[in-house]
Write a protein that holds these residues in place. Structure first.
Motif, short mmCIF file in Angstrom:
data_model
loop_
_atom_site.label_atom_id
_atom_site.label_comp_id
_atom_site.label_asym_id
_atom_site.label_seq_id
_atom_site.Cartn_x
_atom_site.Cartn_y
_atom_site.Cartn_z
N GLN A 275 0.83 -1.19 0.00
CA GLN A 275 0.00 0.00 0.00
C GLN A 275 0.87 1.25 0.00
O GLN A 275 1.85 1.33 0.73
N ASP A 276 0.47 2.19 -0.83
CA ASP A 276 1.09 3.51 -0.79
C ASP A 276 0.13 4.44 -0.07
O ASP A 276 -1.08 4.28 -0.16
N ALA A 277 0.65 5.38 0.64
CA ALA A 277 -0.19 6.34 1.33
C ALA A 277 -0.22 7.63 0.52
O ALA A 277 0.80 8.07 0.00
N ASP A 278 -1.40 8.22 0.38
CA ASP A 278 -1.56 9.46 -0.35
C ASP A 278 -1.26 10.62 0.59
O ASP A 278 -2.15 11.31 1.07
N VAL A 279 0.04 10.81 0.89
CA VAL A 279 0.48 11.79 1.88
C VAL A 279 1.39 12.81 1.20
O VAL A 279 2.38 12.45 0.57
N TYR A 280 1.03 14.07 1.38
CA TYR A 280 1.87 15.17 0.91
C TYR A 280 2.72 15.64 2.09
O TYR A 280 2.19 15.93 3.16
N VAL A 281 4.02 15.71 1.88
CA VAL A 281 4.94 16.22 2.90
C VAL A 281 5.49 17.54 2.39
O VAL A 281 6.30 17.56 1.46
#
Length: 157
Positions: free
Chosen positions: A22-28
């Motif tokens: 799974q990839d997480a849809d996270v903006y850093v």
């Protein structure tokens, strides 16, 4: 043999790993400083690549400057062993809702030698290892928090 028995027991209980495939849809957003760039890159790698600001989650990280402490002294009073510590505070948002926040810290010891190039290399290596530890800790927390929102709702009647 014990490994296989454990795998069979876990397979029968409905165990499902949280972050497999799974990839997480996270903006850093950018993190200030050279170490911030490294931490952001490490976090983006954990989340499956860099996302834009339209991602479902936004992880804001503030990274403090490294703190160095003496750990061992020679009889002459010169330091021969040091420890570098890094501390990061973070906030995880889902839209306008704050779903997690906290702080993590990590440290790494390194040998301090008299030769400047070797001492700098040792220090830089310790900082890099500390950044990797921080990215592991923060990404694990982010995966745990975002996992709650990726699971289908179950009706419990």
């Amino acid at each position: 043999m014990k490994k296989y028995l454990l795998i069979l027991l876990l397979a029968g209980c409905g165990f499902h790993p949280m972050f497999v495939g799974q990839d997480a849809d996270v903006y850093v957003p950018p993190i200030s400083g050279i170490n911030g760039i490294e931490l952001r890159n490490a976090l983006n790698a954990k989340f499956g690549g860099q996302r834009d600001s339209n991602a479902e989650y936004t992880l804001t990280v503030n990274l403090a400057e490294p703190v160095t402490q003496y750990k061992a002294l020679e009889p002459t009073g010169d330091a021969s062993w040091r420890e570098v510590q890094l501390r990061a505070t973070y906030t995880l948002m889902r839209g306008d809702e704050k779903i997690a926040s906290g702080h993590e810290q990590a440290s790494e010891s390194y040998a301090f030698v008299r030769y400047l190039v070797a001492a700098n290399a040792s220090y830089n290596n310790a900082v890099q290892n500390t950044i990797k530890q921080l990215s592991e800790k923060i990404s694990t927390r982010v995966f745990a928090e975002t996992y709650k929102y990726t699971q289908p709702a179950t009706d419990q009647q």
